[in-house]
Design an enzyme around this catalytic site. Structure first.
Site, PDB file in Angstrom:
ATOM      1  N   GLU A 273     -24.644  54.406  -1.772  1.00 35.84           N
ATOM      2  CA  GLU A 273     -23.512  55.326  -1.550  1.00 35.84           C
ATOM      3  C   GLU A 273     -23.321  56.249  -2.746  1.00 35.84           C
ATOM      4  O   GLU A 273     -22.199  56.507  -3.168  1.00 35.84           O
ATOM      5  CB  GLU A 273     -22.233  54.518  -1.281  1.00 35.84           C
ATOM      6  CG  GLU A 273     -22.419  53.456  -0.221  1.00 35.84           C
ATOM      7  CD  GLU A 273     -21.151  52.642   0.050  1.00 35.84           C
ATOM      8  OE1 GLU A 273     -20.447  52.984   0.991  1.00 35.84           O
ATOM      9  OE2 GLU A 273     -20.868  51.685  -0.702  1.00 35.84           O
ATOM     10  N   CYS A 366     -11.544  52.356   4.593  1.00 38.33           N
ATOM     11  CA  CYS A 366     -10.966  53.098   3.471  1.00 38.33           C
ATOM     12  C   CYS A 366     -10.660  54.548   3.833  1.00 38.33           C
ATOM     13  O   CYS A 366      -9.718  55.145   3.311  1.00 38.33           O
ATOM     14  CB  CYS A 366     -11.900  53.061   2.260  1.00 38.33           C
ATOM     15  SG  CYS A 366     -13.590  53.556   2.607  1.00 38.33           S
TER      16      CYS A 366
END
Lengths: 607, 607
Positions: A273, A366
């Site tokens: 990521e 999130c």
């Protein structure tokens, strides 16, 4: 933006509240409060989603009154947090319910300070809007525990996922309590000492590979890097630490000159990521996490406040209209986690981050509440003010109020931006009109020509440093019109960006456009479409596309698809059938039917 | 290939043996045998590296005599395996020493059948070369246990990492014991029923998303997919299952028409070490695991045997000279795990699979011993024979022997391939010369022109289906010369491969070439280099580059690097300084000093 804010309030925010209940986040906190029997559910940092939604609700309630269910959510949640808080101030349902023996044991992994940060951010929001005073003491009790444990005489640890740094600086701003700021600074200074260990992806992953003041390149997990940078600017500003601010601006140069997508997205790699190498910006494998774009927006905002430089506002605009906007569906209730700039024909994802379509919720959720809190707080990001006047950075329908040297002033802003470049601002009055002040209006970097009129009279107003600055003694009712030319632009990338060589992106105003399978004739493979570089691309109004009154029309041609993967001979390709291409705003793709999409369109080559 | 084989025997294989000892793999097996106190070290499938090295040693000892240390390694290891084997035939040090309660409990993750497969492969190698007869009974006892547990009346399970399928089919070939073949087939047929669960990356990751006979696309973890495909061909051939063979060939069409790198590498994604979407072939983020290229070589070999089609031999050649060769350093003792086609300026890896340089060993050391076993067994892959004659697929110095209708024949092959296209084959004699037979020589698909002479006389010999077929009554001493034209080729990719648009690869013969920073003038950024498409690229001899007598010389030009990442305007770029470019064989990159590299070179555009 105004329409989006309403959708955020009416759809996204209630959707988040419902999902917090349905996914067990609320139940986790109830268990931590000793109520109910729910075993811990979801990610170990699931509390942060509650905090972010709470923050969103607090911002939202400050401007929209009478939303009883949202009021109830805030009231219930604040009360629940109070009950879930441990006697020493600790507040984290996972480490209270599921793994009490692990409390404070795994700073690299645990996200305890990350969750604490979001709790604090929610409390700061509450403090700023003057609502629910019960929340702030909860956050402060936890923050005081952090100061005790991690402060000057405490342990030398940092959190694997930054967020606490900016939160503590904000809490200091709200409370004036200096130990919070000092702790934020300490967390920054402790980074780069290897305190987090190597982990699976090495110390760069969580920005522990070098001291923040020495950093010259963004690195590792993009969201972590960007939250850390936001904290760096906060601490630099509050402590007058210019070298720290310099470091943040150096990092900006690296990020925005070598590692940012044309949509404003960050993060080139799925595996960790993370940021990639310089100019490594593959559109198809863009990770481009929604939270990273939001974090970039917040970082740029802090740099804008710290420096007044228009380039930061430019990047806020780029991110909010593209990388962030794309993450939400037209109905406000479906979300991308990863926001690629290309989806190939035949794509099959191998996990949720690689979504080919927006999902209603995520195991790691999130992003949706992060969007909710950003959009709910958006009014605060439109403009800034100082004694000299008011600076407008983002354009949308709004009432702007500020205190200038002479006192408060109020301005009404009306516009169809980003569809049209005309922005009308009417100075409505206020005590501030007693003395001259400057109305500064941003001229976006994408805008090559514009005009300004005051009271209907054209004025010569050259932009300096990205802003038209109009200084005068204003009279109530004066109307200022800024008219930004919005031709269709063909945007090309730096030649070192190998992944989009020979391609352009179509853009108009702040919006990046894309081609979608839904607009192609049946049987046409999107990968075979080429743009005719010699034909003009025109903007056209269209009514049938919800939320996108302006589409682009271009002339294209199809490339022949050979039988073999590799052939001897040059790189020229043969083309056949011409066709008319329709490009839609990138943020709207995937709202009709699933299918391939691309932002970067190859130009037809002759040969 | 001959030189490489010697290096494999002299350097790579002893290096593997040393590292098995140093990394604890041998100690693990000793612990399983109840000897010593070593706690389990390394990956839970570490036994497989022992088995692969053992297999390599057995192949090697069949052709090179008198390597006492290698003999000792084999003898010791076979004896150790006998002692480590459990009374019921089970043999796996991890599940014996470290996690006995987990035996057979986690088929998705455990690699137990994968390790068993490599043990069986080693035993098959021993059986084929007629050495160390003690190994085969060990493998058979384990295989018998597998038949008992997983056979027709046993549990319905498959292994998350294929390998057992091809191993059992091979064991059947060696022993004629049908239950092994039936079990291999059963493992194939049980795939695609969801027996492996979802896992982190979904069922495609371990090819459990659909029945193998229905598959049309390669998917998931590339090594797993390719080993599975090898097993499919083995079972199809041994059981006469044409639909299964058809499925494997369909998968080949997909793999080699949409998802194979120009180097013959497989696997476009780091995240799940997996195939990407069709035409998703980024050179910089190529995962291109060494083991995947080896598995592809083995799969293509099986398809070649099953069908005789030259395309499979073409892909064996492509892989061995590029994707596999690049994985080993010039000294034979350093290895790439991942084999990208581009390394950017400023690259920073975030883990070992992303190596910017070859490492002596890996925590997951699957690749080095896999190279060792492939190279040790390489003589078996050069040619095939049937009653009608001999088919030569790969060229190198070798003595080829075969039994044709009339009896055995022997051919001496001499060549400087791949540096020169001239191959001399001398029919040396043997009883087979009593009757006419066909010598078939592959004309690689990269070769557009060639000549053949027999006994010095040119002959017209048109290639059919990729082979020149020379049928006659051969007399001893007859010399056949095949001379393959080897001009420098500019190879371009399918227009749907976005990642290399506007680029070409330079190639000569089977070798792909690359540009390396080491050959650029100081200060030149590799990403700015463009190839002049109008100037010829020439091959030149060079003595100073170890192992690469032929380099390529081309005319290039540098592209201007603008200040900003995105600019309004078309995609043409400005160029300045011309320069001479030197391209070296891809397999040799990274042997001088570390630095950027690229296989795909952008063409200069006028504009």
């Amino acid at each position: 933006l105004g329409r989006w804010r309403r959708r955020n309030a009416e759809d996204t925010l209630p959707h988040c509240v419902d999902n917090l209940r349905g996914s067990g986040n609320i139940g986790n906190l109830q268990a931590a409060a000793g109520e109910g029997e729910q075993p811990f559910k979801g990610m170990w940092f699931a509390d942060s989603d509650v905090h972010k939604t709470l923050e969103a609700a607090l911002w939202e309630l400050a401007t929209s009154s009478g939303d009883a269910p949202l009021e109830a959510f805030v009231e219930d949640t604040v009360a629940l947090l109070a009950r879930a808080q441990q006697p020493d101030g600790y507040l984290n349902s996972y480490f209270t319910v599921a793994a009490p023996e692990e409390r404070w044991r795994r700073p690299d992994w645990a996200h305890e300070l990350y969750c604490a940060g979001h709790l604090i951010q929610a409390a700061v929001a509450g403090g700023r809007v003057g609502a629910h005073p019960g929340l702030l003491p909860i956050a402060r009790r936890f923050a005081d525990l952090l100061v005790e444990r991690f402060g000057p005489d405490g342990v030398e640890e940092v959190c694997g996922h930054p967020e606490i740094e900016t939160a503590l600086a904000e809490l200091y701003r709200l409370t004036g309590h200096r130990p919070y700021l000092d702790l934020a600074r300490r967390f920054l200074d402790l980074r780069g000492r290897g305190l987090l260990g190597h982990g699976r992806f090495g110390p760069r992953y969580h920005q522990d590979h070098q001291p923040v003041r020495e950093s010259r390149e963004v690195a590792g997990h993009a969201v972590r890097q960007l939250y850390l940078l936001a904290g760096m600017v906060d601490v630099a500003v509050e402590t007058g630490d210019l070298p720290l601010l310099d470091a943040a601006e150096r990092m900006w140069d690296d990020a925005f000159h070598t590692r940012t997508y044309v949509t404003g997205a960050h993060g080139s790699r799925h595996r960790d990521e993370a940021y990639g190498d310089p100019y490594e910006l593959p559109p198809d494998r863009a990770y481009a996490e929604t939270c990273a774009a939001i974090a970039s927006f917040q970082w740029n905002w802090r740099l804008l406040l710290a420096t007044g430089r228009a380039r930061y506002a430019d990047e806020m605009e780029r991110a909010v209209y593209n990388a962030i906007a794309v993450a939400v569906s037209s109905d406000g209730r479906h979300f991308f986690y990863s926001n690629p700039l290309q989806l190939r024909t035949g794509h099959v994802g191998s996990g949720e981050e690689e979504a080919a379509r927006r999902l209603p919720w995520y195991a790691c959720a999130c992003c949706p509440p992060n969007i909710a809190r950003l959009m709910a707080s958006l009014p605060g990001y439109l403009a800034t003010a100082d004694e000299d006047g008011l600076q407008v950075h983002l354009y949308g329908d709004a009432t702007l109020t500020a205190a200038v040297a002479g006192g408060p002033v109020r301005i009404e802003m009306r516009t169809d931006y980003p569809w049209q470049g005309r922005i009308e601002l009417t100075v409505e009055g206020g005590e501030g009109l007693s003395r001259p002040w400057t109305l500064a209006l941003r001229v976006p970097s994408w805008c090559a020509a514009y005009s300004v009129s005051i009271g209907g009279e054209p004025v010569q107003a050259p932009a300096r440093d990205g802003y038209v600055r109009l200084t005068r003694a204003w009279t109530p009712g004066t109307r200022v019109v800024l008219d930004l030319d919005m031709p269709v632009r063909q945007v090309s990338a730096h030649p070192r960006v190998d992944a989009v060589r020979g391609c352009v992106t179509l853009a108009r105003g702040p919006l990046v456009y894309c081609l979608e399978q839904a607009d192609l004739p049946p049987g046409v493979v999107l990968e075979d479409v080429r743009l005719d570089p010699d034909a003009p691309v025109t903007a056209a109004h269209r009514d049938d596309l919800p939320g996108a009154p302006v589409v682009l029309s271009a002339r294209g041609v199809l490339a022949d698809a050979p039988d073999t993967l590799y052939t001897t001979g040059g790189a020229s390709e043969r083309t056949n059938t011409p066709l008319t291409l329709t490009a839609v705003p990138y943020f709207l793709w995937g709202n009709r039917k699933e299918g391939p999409m691309r932002v970067w369109i190859p130009l037809a080559t002759t040969g």
